[in-house]
Design an enzyme around this catalytic site. Structure first.
Site, PDB file in Angstrom:
ATOM      1  CG  ASP A 240      -1.943  -1.392   1.019  1.00  7.80           C
ATOM      2  OD1 ASP A 240      -2.380  -1.775   0.090  1.00  7.80           O
ATOM      3  OD2 ASP A 240      -2.230  -1.673   2.298  1.00  7.80           O
TER       4      ASP A 240
ATOM      5  CE  LYS B  21       2.363  -2.371  -4.347  1.00  8.46           C
ATOM      6  NZ  LYS B  21       1.987  -1.798  -3.097  1.00  8.46           N
TER       7      LYS B  21
ATOM      8  N   GLY C 202      -4.663  -4.305  -3.892  1.00 11.88           N
ATOM      9  CA  GLY C 202      -5.674  -3.242  -4.128  1.00 11.88           C
ATOM     10  C   GLY C 202      -4.790  -1.922  -4.514  1.00 11.88           C
ATOM     11  CG  HIS C 203      -1.803  -1.828  -6.918  1.00 10.56           C
ATOM     12  ND1 HIS C 203      -1.047  -2.570  -7.804  1.00 10.56           N
ATOM     13  CD2 HIS C 203      -1.719  -2.582  -5.760  1.00 10.56           C
ATOM     14  CE1 HIS C 203      -0.071  -3.302  -7.305  1.00 10.56           C
ATOM     15  NE2 HIS C 203      -0.670  -3.370  -5.872  1.00 10.56           N
TER      16      HIS C 203
ATOM     17  CD  GLN D 243       0.437  -8.769  -2.534  1.00 10.83           C
ATOM     18  OE1 GLN D 243       1.220  -9.556  -3.464  1.00 10.83           O
ATOM     19  NE2 GLN D 243      -0.719  -8.521  -2.835  1.00 10.83           N
TER      20      GLN D 243
ATOM     21  CB  SER E 269       3.565  10.734  -4.202  1.00 13.65           C
ATOM     22  OG  SER E 269       2.030  10.814  -4.587  1.00 13.65           O
TER      23      SER E 269
HETATM   24  P1  GDP Z   1      -0.851   0.534  -3.682  1.00 13.12           P
HETATM   25  O1  GDP Z   1      -1.312  -0.857  -3.157  1.00 13.12           O
HETATM   26  O2  GDP Z   1       0.584   0.346  -3.315  1.00 13.12           O
HETATM   27  O3  GDP Z   1      -1.096   0.687  -5.081  1.00 13.12           O
HETATM   28  O4  GDP Z   1      -1.299   1.519  -2.458  1.00 13.12           O
HETATM   29  P2  GDP Z   1      -3.104   1.831  -2.346  1.00 13.12           P
HETATM   30  O5  GDP Z   1      -3.602   2.291  -3.486  1.00 13.12           O
HETATM   31  O6  GDP Z   1      -3.709   0.541  -1.513  1.00 13.12           O
HETATM   32  O7  GDP Z   1      -2.879   2.680  -0.964  1.00 13.12           O
HETATM   33  C1  GDP Z   1      -2.359   3.997  -1.345  1.00 13.12           C
HETATM   34  C2  GDP Z   1      -3.308   5.322  -1.062  1.00 13.12           C
HETATM   35  O8  GDP Z   1      -2.765   6.568  -1.059  1.00 13.12           O
HETATM   36  C3  GDP Z   1      -4.320   5.403  -2.232  1.00 13.12           C
HETATM   37  O9  GDP Z   1      -5.622   5.500  -1.906  1.00 13.12           O
HETATM   38  C4  GDP Z   1      -3.859   6.427  -3.057  1.00 13.12           C
HETATM   39  O10 GDP Z   1      -4.833   7.171  -3.804  1.00 13.12           O
HETATM   40  C5  GDP Z   1      -3.318   7.482  -2.189  1.00 13.12           C
HETATM   41  N1  GDP Z   1      -2.054   8.123  -2.253  1.00 13.12           N
HETATM   42  C6  GDP Z   1      -1.190   7.965  -3.219  1.00 13.12           C
HETATM   43  N2  GDP Z   1      -0.173   9.047  -3.287  1.00 13.12           N
HETATM   44  C7  GDP Z   1      -0.474   9.779  -2.528  1.00 13.12           C
HETATM   45  C8  GDP Z   1       0.120  10.930  -1.979  1.00 13.12           C
HETATM   46  O11 GDP Z   1       0.988  11.339  -2.275  1.00 13.12           O
HETATM   47  N3  GDP Z   1      -0.745  11.716  -1.147  1.00 13.12           N
HETATM   48  C9  GDP Z   1      -2.052  11.248  -0.584  1.00 13.12           C
HETATM   49  N4  GDP Z   1      -2.574  12.017   0.386  1.00 13.12           N
HETATM   50  N5  GDP Z   1      -2.746  10.203  -1.048  1.00 13.12           N
HETATM   51  C10 GDP Z   1      -1.953   9.110  -1.880  1.00 13.12           C
HETATM   52  P1  IMO Z   2      -0.890  -4.177  -2.164  1.00 16.37           P
HETATM   53  O1  IMO Z   2      -0.606  -4.912  -3.627  1.00 16.37           O
HETATM   54  C1  IMO Z   2      -0.919  -4.410   1.944  1.00 16.37           C
HETATM   55  C2  IMO Z   2      -1.130  -8.527   3.648  1.00 16.37           C
HETATM   56  C3  IMO Z   2      -2.190  -9.065   4.361  1.00 16.37           C
HETATM   57  C4  IMO Z   2      -1.625 -10.089   5.230  1.00 16.37           C
HETATM   58  C5  IMO Z   2      -0.683 -10.663   4.460  1.00 16.37           C
HETATM   59  C6  IMO Z   2      -1.145 -12.155   4.017  1.00 16.37           C
HETATM   60  O2  IMO Z   2      -2.379  -3.489  -2.413  1.00 16.37           O
HETATM   61  O3  IMO Z   2       0.130  -3.392  -1.674  1.00 16.37           O
HETATM   62  P2  IMO Z   2      -2.881 -12.764   1.828  1.00 16.37           P
HETATM   63  O4  IMO Z   2      -4.192 -12.558   1.562  1.00 16.37           O
HETATM   64  O5  IMO Z   2      -1.966 -12.148   0.713  1.00 16.37           O
HETATM   65  O6  IMO Z   2      -2.325 -14.368   2.117  1.00 16.37           O
HETATM   66  O7  IMO Z   2      -2.241 -12.068   3.298  1.00 16.37           O
HETATM   67  O8  IMO Z   2      -0.460  -9.864   3.362  1.00 16.37           O
HETATM   68  N1  IMO Z   2      -1.321  -8.086   2.266  1.00 16.37           N
HETATM   69  C7  IMO Z   2      -1.262  -6.871   2.115  1.00 16.37           C
HETATM   70  N2  IMO Z   2      -0.908  -5.816   2.715  1.00 16.37           N
HETATM   71  N3  IMO Z   2      -0.978  -4.481   0.602  1.00 16.37           N
HETATM   72  C8  IMO Z   2      -1.476  -5.633  -0.151  1.00 16.37           C
HETATM   73  O9  IMO Z   2      -1.370  -5.371  -1.671  1.00 16.37           O
HETATM   74  C9  IMO Z   2      -1.573  -6.637   0.617  1.00 16.37           C
HETATM   75  N4  IMO Z   2      -1.794  -7.977   0.034  1.00 16.37           N
HETATM   76  C10 IMO Z   2      -1.753  -8.949   1.072  1.00 16.37           C
HETATM   77  O10 IMO Z   2      -2.980  -7.969   5.145  1.00 16.37           O
HETATM   78  O11 IMO Z   2      -0.920  -9.366   6.433  1.00 16.37           O
HETATM   79 MG    MG Z   3      -2.831  -1.530  -1.946  1.00 11.96          MG
END
Ligand code: GDP
Ligand code: IMO
Ligand code: MG
Length: 434
Positions: free
Chosen positions: A13, A16, A40-41, A224, A413
């Site tokens: 999270d 990415k 979840g991206h 991840q 960012s």
């Molecule tokens: P990922 O799994 O690595 O793609 O990250 P996620 O999407 O799960 O979580 C990142 C969250 O932060 C998302 O809701 C993005 O829209 C948000 N985000 C990304 N970059 C920034 C930033 O620079 N500032 C803020 N406030 N939010 C951001």
């Molecule tokens: P993105 O790509 C954050 C965590 C779960 C748990 C562990 C194992 O959005 O960064 P799983 O269901 O994969 O067997 O769970 O990994 N986990 C993540 N945490 N971002 C993710 O993906 C994750 N995908 C799995 O919360 O701790």
């Molecule tokens: Mg994510």
């Protein structure tokens, strides 16, 4: 310019999705190499929000090609509903997406079996996403998995399906976790789903290597993060795939000799969702403050993310494993209202300094972070797109991280949208994505 990996340098999270979406403009193909719909991206384009789970974030750029590599585990129903949601939002998917014939297929029985490790009394729960990811990878490594190519071979799939499923039912009954599954109906559903994905399935390793030979460029999108990598993360509190840079080769069939760069993505602080050790976790309401400002709730499960301070030794460790050429630091704006920002610059265990990341959870849990407090900037950085426009103290915070981690910060960012980004002039990152 060449083929570049973008991956998470913490516990996932890191942002990415936003970064891959932004950089994919400069590449021809975006390829995912591991994980499944546990990812979840999130990408914002104007007022539209997209959450990509199995499909590479590059799909949002018209005309770009997207690849789901052999290293993924695919729930076909989840994939098709993701495709439908994107297409109804006006994104062209089917003509641009290729799915590996060697990726593994995830079944409802995998979700059921996840309860064996997660919900059984006496077992330490990992806090997974409950998507069945671990059991599906177990079948892959146990050499009893069903691959996409098997699913498409209808006669073979029919002949194998009953015995594969009977084994799961026997196991689930033995462990007292059996849920009534209509196996006949599931088989028919999977056969129907297979026909819908068939036109997109191919040998994606061949496709990628041919494209590279033809002068096209590939951006590899990790899911991840390195601390969730099955080999290098905080085992057993990890996911079941190779999220680190090495996974990009095994998960796509593109050899390491064809990959020119690795970019890590990190938050300006750190979060973790699910169980497991977290040395710099912030407690006493500070974690809650970061969570609220950063809206730190899981994109897949909605669970509150645990929040804490930037961890330099952890970043140095993940930089070593991945060989980061450059780092993207996201969510700088979330720290806008802190007077002081603690940064973990080392670990201690009792009076002993600990220089390296220990291999076991028992040892990591005993680590006490050594903090240095960096002055906050108490001003808005939201949306700033030039380094020189950042408050001086925010610049100094980033330079402090750069100095302590030994990794260039090539991109910052300052908000969820594409334009809310700084790319530093003359950086290695700028050259890698030029
Ligand atoms: P990922 O799994 O690595 O793609 O990250 P996620 O999407 O799960 O979580 C990142 C969250 O932060 C998302 O809701 C993005 O829209 C948000 N985000 C990304 N970059 C920034 C930033 O620079 N500032 C803020 N406030 N939010 C951001
Ligand atoms: P993105 O790509 C954050 C965590 C779960 C748990 C562990 C194992 O959005 O960064 P799983 O269901 O994969 O067997 O769970 O990994 N986990 C993540 N945490 N971002 C993710 O993906 C994750 N995908 C799995 O919360 O701790
Ligand atoms: Mg994510």
């Amino acid at each position: 310019m060449g083929n570049v990996i973008i991956l998470g340098s913490q516990w996932g999270d890191e942002g990415k999705g936003k970064i891959v979406d932004l950089f994919s403009e400069r590449f021809d193909i975006v390829a995912r190499y591991q994980g499944g719909h546990n990812a979840g991206h999130t990408v914002f384009i104007g007022d539209k929000k997209f959450v990509l789970k199995l499909i590479p974030s590059g799909i949002l750029r018209p005309g770009k090609k997207a690849v789901i590599g052999n290293g993924l585990v695919i729930d076909p129903a989840a994939l098709l509903s993701e495709i439908e949601a994107l297409e109804s939002a006006g994104v062209e998917v089917t003509g641009n997406l290729s799915i590996s014939n060697r990726a593994h297929v995830l079944f409802p029985s995998h979700r059921m079996l996840e309860k064996m490790s997660e919900a059984r009394p006496g077992r330490v729960s990992i806090g997974t996403t409950s998507r069945g990811i671990g059991p599906c990878y177990e079948d892959k490594m146990g050499r009893r998995g069903v691959r996409v190519a098997d699913l498409l071979d209808t006669a073979f799939f029919r002949s194998q399906y009953d015995s594969v499923m009977q084994e799961k039912v026997t196991l689930a009954k033995a462990f007292g976790i059996y849920e009534e599954l209509d196996l006949g109906r599931i088989r028919e559903e999977y056969e129907a789903l297979a026909e819908r994905i068939r036109p997109m399935v191919c040998d994606t390793a061949l496709l990628l290597n041919r494209a590279i030979r033809g002068g096209k460029t590939v951006l590899f999108e990790g899911a991840q993060g390195t601390m969730l990598d099955v080999d290098h993360g905080t085992y057993p509190f990890v996911t079941s795939s190779s999220a680190s840079a090495g996974g990009a080769s095994t998960g796509t069939g593109v050899p390491p000799t064809r990959i020119q760069g690795v970019i890590g993505v990190s938050k300006a602080y750190i979060t973790r969702v699910g169980g497991g050790p977290f040395p710099t976790e912030a407690v006493n309401g500070v974690g809650e403050r970061i969570r609220q400002r950063g809206n730190e709730f899981g994109a897949v499960t909605g669970r509150p993310r645990r929040c804490g301070w930037f961890d330099v030794p952890l970043l140095r460790y993940t930089a070593e494993i991945n060989g980061f050429d450059s780092l993207v630091v996201t969510k700088l704006d979330v720290l806008d209202e802190f007077d002081n920002i603690p940064v973990c610059v080392g670990y201690q265990c009792g009076k002993q300094e600990v220089a390296e990341m220990p291999p076991t959870v028992r040892q990591i849990e005993k680590l006490e972070p050594v903090y240095e407090c960096v002055p906050g900037w108490n001003a808005s950085t939201f949306g700033i797109s030039s380094f020189d426009d950042l408050p001086i103290k925010a610049q100094e915070y980033l330079e402090f991280l750069e100095d302590r981690t030994g990794v260039e910060i090539g991109c910052i960012s300052t908000g969820p949208e594409r334009t809310q980004t700084i790319i530093r002039r003359g950086s290695r990152l700028e050259k890698l994505i030029a």
